[in-house]
Design a protein around this motif. Structure first.
Motif, short mmCIF file in Angstrom:
data_model
loop_
_atom_site.label_atom_id
_atom_site.label_comp_id
_atom_site.label_asym_id
_atom_site.label_seq_id
_atom_site.Cartn_x
_atom_site.Cartn_y
_atom_site.Cartn_z
N MET A 1 0.82 -1.21 0.00
CA MET A 1 0.00 0.00 0.00
C MET A 1 0.85 1.26 0.00
O MET A 1 0.53 2.24 -0.67
CB MET A 1 -0.91 -0.01 1.23
N VAL B 1 -8.57 -6.64 2.41
CA VAL B 1 -8.19 -5.24 2.30
C VAL B 1 -7.28 -5.04 1.08
O VAL B 1 -7.44 -4.08 0.32
CB VAL B 1 -7.49 -4.76 3.58
N ALA C 1 -7.15 -6.75 -1.71
CA ALA C 1 -7.91 -6.79 -2.96
C ALA C 1 -8.72 -5.52 -3.16
O ALA C 1 -8.85 -5.01 -4.27
CB ALA C 1 -8.82 -8.01 -2.96
N ARG C 2 -9.26 -4.97 -2.06
CA ARG C 2 -10.11 -3.79 -2.17
C ARG C 2 -9.30 -2.53 -2.44
O ARG C 2 -9.77 -1.60 -3.08
CB ARG C 2 -10.89 -3.59 -0.88
N VAL C 3 -8.08 -2.49 -1.87
CA VAL C 3 -7.31 -1.25 -1.92
C VAL C 3 -6.44 -1.18 -3.17
O VAL C 3 -6.29 -0.13 -3.78
CB VAL C 3 -6.44 -1.11 -0.65
N VAL D 1 -6.80 -2.62 -6.13
CA VAL D 1 -7.46 -2.63 -7.44
C VAL D 1 -8.22 -1.31 -7.60
O VAL D 1 -8.96 -0.91 -6.71
CB VAL D 1 -8.44 -3.82 -7.53
N GLU D 2 -8.01 -0.67 -8.74
CA GLU D 2 -8.63 0.64 -8.93
C GLU D 2 -10.11 0.51 -9.25
O GLU D 2 -10.53 -0.41 -9.87
CB GLU D 2 -7.92 1.38 -10.05
N LEU E 1 -14.84 0.96 1.51
CA LEU E 1 -14.17 -0.06 0.68
C LEU E 1 -15.20 -1.00 0.05
O LEU E 1 -15.00 -1.50 -1.06
CB LEU E 1 -13.17 -0.86 1.52
N ARG F 1 -17.36 1.25 -2.64
CA ARG F 1 -16.56 1.79 -3.72
C ARG F 1 -16.69 0.95 -4.99
O ARG F 1 -16.67 1.45 -6.10
CB ARG F 1 -15.11 1.82 -3.27
N MET F 2 -16.79 -0.36 -4.82
CA MET F 2 -16.78 -1.24 -5.99
C MET F 2 -18.19 -1.60 -6.45
O MET F 2 -18.35 -2.38 -7.38
CB MET F 2 -16.04 -2.53 -5.63
N ASP G 1 -7.97 9.73 -5.11
CA ASP G 1 -8.61 8.43 -5.02
C ASP G 1 -7.69 7.42 -4.33
O ASP G 1 -8.12 6.68 -3.44
CB ASP G 1 -8.97 7.95 -6.43
N ARG H 1 -8.34 5.35 -0.78
CA ARG H 1 -8.31 3.88 -0.69
C ARG H 1 -7.29 3.42 0.34
O ARG H 1 -7.58 2.59 1.20
CB ARG H 1 -7.93 3.28 -2.05
N LEU H 2 -6.06 3.98 0.25
CA LEU H 2 -5.01 3.54 1.17
C LEU H 2 -5.38 3.84 2.61
O LEU H 2 -5.24 3.00 3.49
CB LEU H 2 -3.69 4.24 0.82
N GLY I 1 -7.89 1.49 3.92
CA GLY I 1 -7.27 0.20 4.25
C GLY I 1 -6.61 0.24 5.61
O GLY I 1 -6.77 -0.68 6.42
#
Lengths: 226, 246, 120
Positions: free
Chosen positions: A156, A219, A221-223, A225-226, B74, B77-78, B153, B157-158, B161
């Protein structure tokens, strides 16, 4: 089975690269060795004092050296712009993550096999035979937990600005439970302190590993991947 | 695409809210200093307790809120069609995180100031102190990461996490440092506690309620702030789009 | 905000360092007493005016409290710190918000003008 196979192939690739360059392992081992020597100097009031802080020296060294390994987990891929491609491999990001964790774990264990006996020698501790099992178990569980957290945060934060500030700020607090348990268990293995039951600390380490083994891939996989 | 800009009249419900909360805080201060009795063994310093523990509670709520909202971000978002909700979750997460760090700082400053006269030392390596220090580090890292990422973005995300990992991590740190041992005043043990019924309890309940409500108000303020920042950014984008069109 | 958080963290580190530095000499004279594992907070009894013995005892208690610690300064410092931190945060947020509202209004005016020109 294609996910497992993909993970295995990535792991094999990383290990092959390491076998041919020996870049990461050499850095980790040499760095750890230097840290141990410096600590031994810094705490060398007398033999007893050095032995009393030996568990702390060992674990701080392992975390620092492990940090060197985890901060470069994705360096090869990043340097060649292969991160997106790596995430699109058949196994998906979870397989990539698992492969990298196993890779880091292998590096850590190899480093420990070299460093732990040397540390014991430097600080003058003879490990009682009944302590070997506890020490080995603590080192293994600690390395698993550290590999899980370190790989995730290494991935990350690899791109982030202010990396040097963020890694200690974020990684060290999270691995503190491992550090505390590891130091306690190592002290027990050395025959220092009260004869406590190591079961509680080992349970906590197993709990740590299980929680993050479940959470960290999700986490990742979620973080990533855009 | 027509730019959707917010209505001119800045929505201002609850303008009286800060005054009410301020009155609550002043009332609890009056209770702390004039109504609550002087403690038997520690003396006057024990009065720090009322706001110290209330701040710790507010900080904890902030961190939990941050972790949960980050988790929601998280997840959302998808998911297609939930972009607006995801943005709401993200703004909530950062607002909770900021307020949590704020109250965490208050705890870390008032703690040593209480420990010095009570225990004759500013800092002991004591479980809850260590827990709060490490948690604040973690969430300062969260805020730094969110603010200094290369793109917005990526930063969101980071940071999310970190917060999601941070939730269970804080619990594990708590377990570890408690096992490691320590001697914090165990006032709130869950079994009635060692707080004398009467003015002491009333004072504590009042400070806890007023400080937590104020913390909630601060979260709301920060949320509005982040929303406005995003709107200003969007407005600049639409403006430059319009100017570039022939 | 992150700049605020950073500077807050730095300030905290500074405060802690100062406190620890100040604690150094105090730590040297005597080891900190072990705080009790559990604490119960009880109010000090207020003796009746005619109970001379209780009055004496209470005076004695108050005196030893005074000798042991003069904690009022720390108490004041703690509450001042709480209020300064809360107020600075609150006022800073409010000021920034006001600036942003003004900026937004200006942007909206520019946007309206631009769309009008395009239409006309």
């Amino acid at each position: 089975m294609s996910a497992l196979r993909a993970a295995f192939l990535i792991l094999r690739k990383d290990l092959l690269v390491e076998l041919r360059t020996r870049e990461v392992l050499a850095t980790m081992v040499l760095f750890a060795l230097l840290v141990v020597v410096i600590f031994a100097f810094a705490f060398n009031i007398d033999q007893d004092a050095t032995q009393a802080v030996a568990p702390g020296i060992l674990w701080v060294t392992l975390v620092f050296a492990g940090n060197l390994g985890t901060s470069r987990v994705f360096e090869g891929e990043r340097a060649h712009g292969a991160m997106v491609g790596l995430m699109l491999t058949p196994g998906g990001p979870v397989a990539v993550y698992l492969a990298k964790v196993v890779g880091v774990l292998v590096f850590m264990l190899v480093m420990e096999i070299v460093i732990v006996p040397l540390t014991l020698m430097f600080v003058g501790i003879t490990l009682p035979p009944e302590g070997i099992g506890v020490l080995a178990l603590a080192l293994f569980l600690g390395s698993v937990g550290f590999a899980l957290i370190g790989t995730l945060f290494g991935a990350m934060l690899g791109d982030a600005r202010m990396r040097e500030l963020l890694v200690p700020l974020v990684v060290y607090p999270v691995v503190v439970p491992l550090l505390i348990a590891g130091v306690k268990l190592t002290g027990l293995a050395f025959g220092q302190g009260l004869a406590e039951d190591p079961a509680d600390w080992l349970t906590m380490m197993v709990g740590f590993d299980l929680i993050f083994a479940g959470l960290a891939p999700w986490v990742f996989a979620r973080v990533m991947v855009e | 695409m027509s730019p959707s800009l917010p209505t001119t009249a800045a929505r201002r419900p609850l303008v009286w809210m800060p005054y009410l909360l301020g009155a609550g805080l002043v009332a609890s201060l009056v209770f702390v200093f004039f109504v609550a009795p002087t403690e038997l063994k520690m003396g006057e310093v024990q009065r720090i307790f009322y706001f110290h523990v209330a701040s710790a509670t507010a900080a904890l709520v902030g961190f939990i809120g941050c972790a949960l909202a980050s988790l929601a971000y998280l997840v959302l978002r998808m998911m297609r069609g939930y972009e607006v909700l995801a943005r709401v979750a993200d703004r909530l997460a950062v607002s909770f995180g900021e307020v949590g760090v704020l109250f965490g700082l208050i705890v870390l400053i008032t703690g040593p100031l209480w420990a010095k006269p009570a225990w004759n030392t500013f800092w002991t390596w004591e479980p809850r102190l260590v827990l709060m220090l490490l948690t604040v580090f973690l969430f300062v890292g969260y805020l730094v990461l969110r603010g200094y990422a290369k793109t917005d973005d990526l930063g969101k995300r980071l940071a999310a996490g970190i917060a999601v990992i941070g939730g269970p991590a804080v619990y594990l740190i708590h377990v570890a440092v408690e096992m490691w041992g320590g001697n914090h005043p165990q006032v709130m043990t869950g079994q009635g506690g060692g707080l004398e019924p009467g003015p002491m309890r009333t004072t504590f309940a009042l400070s806890l309620a007023s400080l937590c409500l104020f913390a909630g108000y601060l979260v709301w303020q920060r949320y509005q702030h982040h929303r406005l920042v995003e709107q200003v950014d969007d407005a600049y984008l639409t403006l430059s789009d319009l100017e570039e069109q022939p | 905000m992150t700049r605020l958080a950073l500077s807050a963290a730095l300030a905290l580190a500074l405060v802690l360092a100062l406190l620890l530095g100040a604690a150094g000499p105090a730590l040297a004279d005597e080891a900190p007493p072990e705080p009790p594992a559990t604490t119960e907070f009880r109010s000090a009894p207020e003796p009746a005016a005619n109970d001379f013995e209780a009055l004496l005892a209470s005076c004695d208690q108050k005196l030893t409290r005074c000798e042991k610690e003069n904690g009022v300064g720390y108490l004041g410092a703690a509450y001042i710190a709480i209020w300064v931190i809360l107020l600075v945060f609150f006022v800073a947020t409010r000021m920034k918000q006001a600036r942003l509202v003004a900026e937004m209004q200006e942007l909206r005016a520019r946007l309206a003008k631009l769309t009008e020109e395009r239409a006309g």
